[in-house]
Scaffold this motif. Structure first.
Motif, mmCIF file in Angstrom:
data_model
loop_
_atom_site.group_PDB
_atom_site.id
_atom_site.type_symbol
_atom_site.label_atom_id
_atom_site.label_comp_id
_atom_site.label_asym_id
_atom_site.label_seq_id
_atom_site.Cartn_x
_atom_site.Cartn_y
_atom_site.Cartn_z
ATOM 1 N N LEU A 5 -8.059 17.284 58.155
ATOM 2 C CA LEU A 5 -7.581 16.306 57.173
ATOM 3 C C LEU A 5 -6.329 16.809 56.469
ATOM 4 C CD1 LEU A 5 -10.976 15.122 55.615
ATOM 5 C CD2 LEU A 5 -9.590 13.982 57.362
ATOM 6 N N ARG A 6 -6.283 18.098 56.225
ATOM 7 C CA ARG A 6 -5.067 18.689 55.650
ATOM 8 C C ARG A 6 -3.878 18.474 56.573
ATOM 9 N NH1 ARG A 6 -4.746 25.169 54.942
ATOM 10 N NH2 ARG A 6 -5.221 24.980 57.168
ATOM 11 N N LEU A 7 -4.084 18.637 57.877
ATOM 12 C CA LEU A 7 -3.012 18.434 58.850
ATOM 13 C C LEU A 7 -2.516 16.994 58.841
ATOM 14 C CD1 LEU A 7 -1.294 19.420 61.255
ATOM 15 C CD2 LEU A 7 -3.244 18.893 62.747
ATOM 16 N N VAL A 8 -3.422 16.037 58.725
ATOM 17 C CA VAL A 8 -3.032 14.627 58.679
ATOM 18 C C VAL A 8 -2.150 14.355 57.469
ATOM 19 C CG1 VAL A 8 -3.915 12.265 58.429
ATOM 20 C CG2 VAL A 8 -5.052 13.873 59.988
ATOM 21 N N LEU A 9 -2.513 14.924 56.324
ATOM 22 C CA LEU A 9 -1.682 14.765 55.128
ATOM 23 C C LEU A 9 -0.304 15.374 55.337
ATOM 24 C CD1 LEU A 9 -4.234 15.625 52.289
ATOM 25 C CD2 LEU A 9 -3.368 13.351 52.891
ATOM 26 N N GLU A 10 -0.249 16.539 55.963
ATOM 27 C CA GLU A 10 1.025 17.205 56.196
ATOM 28 C C GLU A 10 1.926 16.396 57.117
ATOM 29 O OE1 GLU A 10 -0.120 21.037 57.606
ATOM 30 O OE2 GLU A 10 -0.392 21.876 55.580
ATOM 31 N N LYS A 11 1.340 15.566 57.953
ATOM 32 C CA LYS A 11 2.114 14.715 58.849
ATOM 33 C C LYS A 11 2.595 13.438 58.158
ATOM 34 C CE LYS A 11 0.247 16.319 63.242
ATOM 35 N NZ LYS A 11 1.588 16.763 63.700
ATOM 36 N N GLY A 12 2.239 13.274 56.891
ATOM 37 C CA GLY A 12 2.742 12.142 56.120
ATOM 38 C C GLY A 12 1.857 10.917 56.137
ATOM 39 N N TYR A 13 0.597 11.065 56.537
ATOM 40 C CA TYR A 13 -0.312 9.921 56.599
ATOM 41 C C TYR A 13 -1.335 9.962 55.471
ATOM 42 C CZ TYR A 13 1.579 8.824 61.180
ATOM 43 O OH TYR A 13 2.432 8.481 62.201
ATOM 44 N N ASN A 14 -1.487 8.815 54.782
ATOM 45 C CA ASN A 14 -2.604 8.636 53.872
ATOM 46 C C ASN A 14 -3.844 8.380 54.732
ATOM 47 O OD1 ASN A 14 -0.449 8.335 51.928
ATOM 48 N ND2 ASN A 14 -0.391 6.159 52.430
ATOM 49 N N PHE A 15 -5.007 8.676 54.195
ATOM 50 C CA PHE A 15 -6.195 8.374 54.989
ATOM 51 C C PHE A 15 -7.372 7.964 54.114
ATOM 52 C CE2 PHE A 15 -6.550 13.051 54.365
ATOM 53 C CZ PHE A 15 -7.799 13.117 53.766
ATOM 54 N N ILE A 16 -8.225 7.126 54.713
ATOM 55 C CA ILE A 16 -9.589 6.950 54.232
ATOM 56 C C ILE A 16 -10.445 7.741 55.204
ATOM 57 C CG2 ILE A 16 -11.480 5.356 53.758
ATOM 58 C CD1 ILE A 16 -9.417 3.140 53.499
ATOM 59 N N PHE A 17 -11.133 8.743 54.702
ATOM 60 C CA PHE A 17 -12.071 9.444 55.559
ATOM 61 C C PHE A 17 -13.460 8.899 55.293
ATOM 62 C CE2 PHE A 17 -15.379 12.497 56.364
ATOM 63 C CZ PHE A 17 -15.164 12.714 57.723
ATOM 64 N N SER A 18 -14.183 8.606 56.366
ATOM 65 C CA SER A 18 -15.554 8.101 56.253
ATOM 66 C C SER A 18 -16.435 8.825 57.247
ATOM 67 C CB SER A 18 -15.585 6.591 56.542
ATOM 68 O OG SER A 18 -16.917 6.118 56.634
ATOM 69 N N ASP A 19 -17.538 9.403 56.766
ATOM 70 C CA ASP A 19 -18.547 9.891 57.691
ATOM 71 C C ASP A 19 -19.030 8.729 58.546
ATOM 72 O OD1 ASP A 19 -18.629 12.581 57.111
ATOM 73 O OD2 ASP A 19 -20.269 12.429 55.673
#
Length: 372
Positions: free
Chosen positions: A180-194
């Motif tokens: 998830l840290r990597l996704v943020l570093e790539k400039g993407y917001n995210f909703i993470f859901s189990d």
């Protein structure tokens, strides 16, 4: 020390010496070439092998001519799949999956089904990326969903069910956080859901605007900014910026301060750390009125957005109660509008998912005291 011969002096060498030097150079090249080929074969691995799998992965979204170094290739695939799945503001929905949750009729099928059954949630599936922890989960994912990414970890097998707080469970949770840290570093917001969270309504109307980090709760005290809320790491909405990236770096590194605890418990400890105030991160907690779970159910089916099979140990118990939950939801949808307005508390769960007396209740205070 003797100096190297100059270019002018080399022109004075006898012709037979030059011929002898050329022959030596050709011979050296012929000898070195096979070793070079062997070396490249030894270090050049398929994308799947670079993650510790014996079978190479098929391309997810990359074309056949998009080859290169393995890590670069995996990074390119991730970039492409995030771009394809993202909303206009670079937001994606992410979930993770291993083989134990991927088998037909298991958790992932219920997760996908909830989007189809929910109110204005079906269209959100085109923004969902399923991140597979193992090869079997990846193979099942590509049968049911267009956006799947293979996230392996060399030397670790995440395919089997990971019981709560076992070493395998902890490794998987921290691997997830690092991704998830990597996704943020790539400039993407995210909703993470189990994947054991059922989506019944579009959650965006209930997110707070201009907040860096929003997270669901096992227990909500009634105030979105109160740090006494007990967070649940299974559902979060995070904006990509310098503050959130720095926070995820801090969160991930804090695993060393609290060995034996998973990311959710460590968050419930570090949320009090002055460092978070120092970087300017804004945090809000999501009300269980809209984002409920077995720990603290959302009581009003007219308002619920998501329901999480938290406070539950054991995959079989989890699946049984998730199926009951989906039945409750479909029964609610079948009601006429006037009866829907009266149906404020209708969940029959949890039934199979109940804490026994020996289940550890982990709070921020218990984490802090055990770390000293």
């Amino acid at each position: 020390m003797m100096s190297a011969p100059s270019a002018g002096r080399s022109r004075g060498l006898p012709r037979h010496a030059l011929r002898r030097s050329a022959a030596v150079l050709v011979l050296a090249t012929l000898v070195a070439l096979p070793f070079s080929v062997l070396y490249r074969a030894g270090v050049s691995r398929s994308p799947g092998a670079s993650w510790g799998w014996e079978t190479s992965l098929p391309a997810v979204v990359a074309s056949e001519d998009e080859e290169g170094d393995d890590l670069d290739s995996e990074d390119l695939k991730l970039e492409q799949i995030l771009k394809k799945a993202s909303m206009g503001d670079n937001t994606v929905i992410l979930t993770t999956l291993n083989a134990a949750w991927a088998s037909p009729g298991s958790v992932i099928d219920l997760f996908i089904d909830s989007f189809h059954s929910g109110v204005r949630t079906n269209l959100l599936l085109k923004h969902l990326v399923i991140v597979a922890f193992d090869w079997e989960a990846y193979e099942q994912c590509i049968k049911i969903h267009p956006y799947c990414f293979a996230l392996g970890t060399e030397g670790l097998d995440f395919s089997e069910e990971k019981r709560f707080l076992t070493s395998g469970y902890l490794e998987m949770m921290w691997r997830r956080l690092d991704f998830l840290r990597l996704v943020l570093e790539k400039g993407y917001n995210f909703i993470f859901s189990d994947a054991d969270i059922m989506w019944f309504r579009n959650p965006f109307p209930h997110f707070y605007p201009d907040v860096d980090f929003q997270i669901a709760c096992d227990h909500y005290v009634g105030n979105a900014t109160d740090l006494r809320n007990i967070a649940n790491g299974g559902f979060s909405y995070v904006k990509s910026n310098e503050r959130s990236i720095e926070f995820y770096n801090f969160w991930y590194s804090s695993r060393l301060r609290y060995p034996g605890y998973h990311d959710q418990d460590v968050f419930n400890a570090i949320k009090h750390d002055p460092y978070i105030v120092g970087i300017g991160l804004t945090i809000k907690f999501l009300s269980t009125k809209y984002f409920g779970g077995f720990c603290e159910p959302s009581r009003d089916l007219n308002e619920v957005c998501t329901m999480h099979a938290n406070c539950c140990i054991g995959l079989r118990s989890k699946i049984l109660d998730l199926r009951i939950m989906m039945e409750d939801w479909r029964n609610y949808l079948s009601l006429p509008p006037n009866l829907k307005r009266l149906r404020t508390s209708a969940w029959r769960v949890p039934q199979n998912c109940r804490y026994d007396d020996g289940y550890p209740t982990l709070t921020s205070d218990s984490i802090l005291s055990s770390s000293h």
